[in-house]
Design a protein around this motif. Structure first.
Motif, PDB file in Angstrom:
ATOM      1  N   TRP A  75      -2.383   2.478  -4.593  1.00  0.00           N
ATOM      2  CA  TRP A  75      -1.960   3.808  -4.169  1.00  0.00           C
ATOM      3  C   TRP A  75      -3.185   4.538  -3.644  1.00  0.00           C
ATOM      4  O   TRP A  75      -4.158   4.735  -4.363  1.00  0.00           O
ATOM      5  CB  TRP A  75      -1.347   4.552  -5.340  1.00  0.00           C
ATOM      6  N   ILE A  76      -3.129   4.903  -2.376  1.00  0.00           N
ATOM      7  CA  ILE A  76      -4.209   5.658  -1.751  1.00  0.00           C
ATOM      8  C   ILE A  76      -3.766   7.111  -1.658  1.00  0.00           C
ATOM      9  O   ILE A  76      -2.791   7.426  -0.981  1.00  0.00           O
ATOM     10  CB  ILE A  76      -4.535   5.112  -0.348  1.00  0.00           C
ATOM     11  N   ILE A  77      -4.473   7.982  -2.353  1.00  0.00           N
ATOM     12  CA  ILE A  77      -4.201   9.421  -2.299  1.00  0.00           C
ATOM     13  C   ILE A  77      -5.331  10.028  -1.469  1.00  0.00           C
ATOM     14  O   ILE A  77      -6.500   9.997  -1.874  1.00  0.00           O
ATOM     15  CB  ILE A  77      -4.159  10.051  -3.708  1.00  0.00           C
ATOM     16  N   ARG A  78      -4.977  10.537  -0.290  1.00  0.00           N
ATOM     17  CA  ARG A  78      -5.980  11.085   0.628  1.00  0.00           C
ATOM     18  C   ARG A  78      -6.047  12.604   0.481  1.00  0.00           C
ATOM     19  O   ARG A  78      -5.027  13.279   0.551  1.00  0.00           O
ATOM     20  CB  ARG A  78      -5.623  10.751   2.073  1.00  0.00           C
ATOM     21  N   VAL A  79      -7.258  13.100   0.316  1.00  0.00           N
ATOM     22  CA  VAL A  79      -7.470  14.550   0.279  1.00  0.00           C
ATOM     23  C   VAL A  79      -8.446  14.942   1.380  1.00  0.00           C
ATOM     24  O   VAL A  79      -9.196  14.110   1.887  1.00  0.00           O
ATOM     25  CB  VAL A  79      -7.990  15.022  -1.107  1.00  0.00           C
ATOM     26  N   ASP A  80      -8.429  16.196   1.713  1.00  0.00           N
ATOM     27  CA  ASP A  80      -9.314  16.760   2.731  1.00  0.00           C
ATOM     28  C   ASP A  80     -10.771  16.407   2.422  1.00  0.00           C
ATOM     29  O   ASP A  80     -11.201  16.447   1.264  1.00  0.00           O
ATOM     30  CB  ASP A  80      -9.125  18.286   2.738  1.00  0.00           C
ATOM     31  N   THR A  81     -11.524  16.075   3.455  1.00  0.00           N
ATOM     32  CA  THR A  81     -12.921  15.670   3.273  1.00  0.00           C
ATOM     33  C   THR A  81     -13.794  16.789   2.707  1.00  0.00           C
ATOM     34  O   THR A  81     -14.887  16.521   2.223  1.00  0.00           O
ATOM     35  CB  THR A  81     -13.533  15.200   4.606  1.00  0.00           C
ATOM     36  N   ARG A  82     -13.294  18.013   2.735  1.00  0.00           N
ATOM     37  CA  ARG A  82     -14.080  19.137   2.219  1.00  0.00           C
ATOM     38  C   ARG A  82     -13.633  19.601   0.836  1.00  0.00           C
ATOM     39  O   ARG A  82     -14.202  20.524   0.275  1.00  0.00           O
ATOM     40  CB  ARG A  82     -13.992  20.314   3.199  1.00  0.00           C
ATOM     41  N   LEU A  83     -12.628  18.947   0.253  1.00  0.00           N
ATOM     42  CA  LEU A  83     -12.085  19.416  -1.025  1.00  0.00           C
ATOM     43  C   LEU A  83     -13.134  19.445  -2.131  1.00  0.00           C
ATOM     44  O   LEU A  83     -13.232  20.421  -2.873  1.00  0.00           O
ATOM     45  CB  LEU A  83     -10.895  18.551  -1.469  1.00  0.00           C
ATOM     46  N   SER A  84     -13.951  18.408  -2.234  1.00  0.00           N
ATOM     47  CA  SER A  84     -14.924  18.340  -3.329  1.00  0.00           C
ATOM     48  C   SER A  84     -15.992  19.429  -3.239  1.00  0.00           C
ATOM     49  O   SER A  84     -16.531  19.843  -4.266  1.00  0.00           O
ATOM     50  CB  SER A  84     -15.581  16.966  -3.388  1.00  0.00           C
ATOM     51  N   THR A  85     -16.279  19.923  -2.042  1.00  0.00           N
ATOM     52  CA  THR A  85     -17.274  20.987  -1.912  1.00  0.00           C
ATOM     53  C   THR A  85     -16.642  22.376  -1.948  1.00  0.00           C
ATOM     54  O   THR A  85     -17.210  23.298  -2.520  1.00  0.00           O
ATOM     55  CB  THR A  85     -18.099  20.831  -0.615  1.00  0.00           C
ATOM     56  N   ILE A 125       0.853  -1.183   0.000  1.00  0.00           N
ATOM     57  CA  ILE A 125       0.000   0.000   0.000  1.00  0.00           C
ATOM     58  C   ILE A 125       0.885   1.228   0.000  1.00  0.00           C
ATOM     59  O   ILE A 125       1.668   1.451   0.924  1.00  0.00           O
ATOM     60  CB  ILE A 125      -0.947   0.036   1.226  1.00  0.00           C
ATOM     61  N   LEU A 126       0.766   2.013  -1.030  1.00  0.00           N
ATOM     62  CA  LEU A 126       1.457   3.286  -1.144  1.00  0.00           C
ATOM     63  C   LEU A 126       0.449   4.354  -0.738  1.00  0.00           C
ATOM     64  O   LEU A 126      -0.684   4.348  -1.215  1.00  0.00           O
ATOM     65  CB  LEU A 126       1.914   3.485  -2.590  1.00  0.00           C
ATOM     66  N   GLU A 127       0.836   5.229   0.181  1.00  0.00           N
ATOM     67  CA  GLU A 127      -0.099   6.252   0.657  1.00  0.00           C
ATOM     68  C   GLU A 127       0.484   7.642   0.490  1.00  0.00           C
ATOM     69  O   GLU A 127       1.654   7.864   0.788  1.00  0.00           O
ATOM     70  CB  GLU A 127      -0.439   6.038   2.131  1.00  0.00           C
ATOM     71  N   THR A 128      -0.363   8.550   0.021  1.00  0.00           N
ATOM     72  CA  THR A 128       0.034   9.937  -0.162  1.00  0.00           C
ATOM     73  C   THR A 128      -1.027  10.852   0.427  1.00  0.00           C
ATOM     74  O   THR A 128      -2.140  10.922  -0.093  1.00  0.00           O
ATOM     75  CB  THR A 128       0.232  10.264  -1.661  1.00  0.00           C
TER      76      THR A 128
END
Length: 194
Positions: free
Chosen positions: A59-69, A18-21
């Motif tokens: 590869w799991i790329i994590r973004v802020d939970t509010r980015l899409s809004t 698991i590659l995480e970013t």
């Protein structure tokens, strides 16, 4: 892909890699920084992962939970960049969970997932209790040598197969290449060079 063409490769290895970013987290009000991070991710990080010789990873790329809004165009940009590779999972999730405690498997199942192959995700979740787990963290402005993930998996398996097998271990990169801009003074003013 969805046709299962990866099944033999993934299922034949005794590990999950698991590659995480973590990318764009807790900085949504810093729009210039966000744009710069996206440019670095697109120019440096993403191409090095696409070129990996090993195909046995996600590869799991994590973004802020509010980015899409808050910034939907940046989320759409990331989806467009990542959607064609079934190994790349763009998820909304805050924090830095670890697989070894089951947290990352929960984040992959409980978070909103925008890209990646559903069956591959389900396989990783189901296999996380009985396969060796290798985690690699990569910042969004860094890159990896094209054989790095393959090397880590091979070296890890060498140690795991020893008796007694270590329960937990780290590999740390001992060499790196850094790029720094250089400002050179000239008569007609300073300019930037690489």
């Amino acid at each position: 892909g969805e046709d299962g063409s990866y099944d033999a490769t993934i299922q034949s290895v005794p590990y999950l890699h698991i590659l995480e970013t973590p990318l764009i987290q807790n900085q949504l009000n810093l729009t210039v920084l966000l744009e710069t991070r996206l440019q670095l991710f697109e120019a440096f990080c993403l191409p090095t992962i696409r070129q990996q010789t090993s195909q046995s990873f996600i590869w799991i790329i994590r973004v802020d939970t509010r980015l899409s809004t808050v910034h939907p165009r940046w989320m759409l940009r990331l989806i467009t960049l990542l959607k064609d590779d079934p190994r790349f999972f763009l998820i909304e999730r805050d924090g830095n969970p670890a697989w070894r405690n089951g947290e990352s498997s929960e984040q992959l199942s409980a978070s909103k997932v925008y890209t990646g192959d559903r069956r591959r995700r389900e396989y990783y979740l189901a296999s996380s209790s009985h396969k060796h787990i290798f985690e690699t963290r990569l910042d969004g402005d860094d890159g990896l040598h094209s054989q790095y993930l393959q090397y880590i998996a091979e070296e890890s398996m060498r140690y795991i197969l020893q008796e007694p097998s270590p329960a937990f271990f780290f590999w740390c990169v001992s060499q790196e290449i850094e790029w720094h801009p250089v400002i050179i003074e000239r008569r007609d003013g300073p300019y930037l060079t690489a």
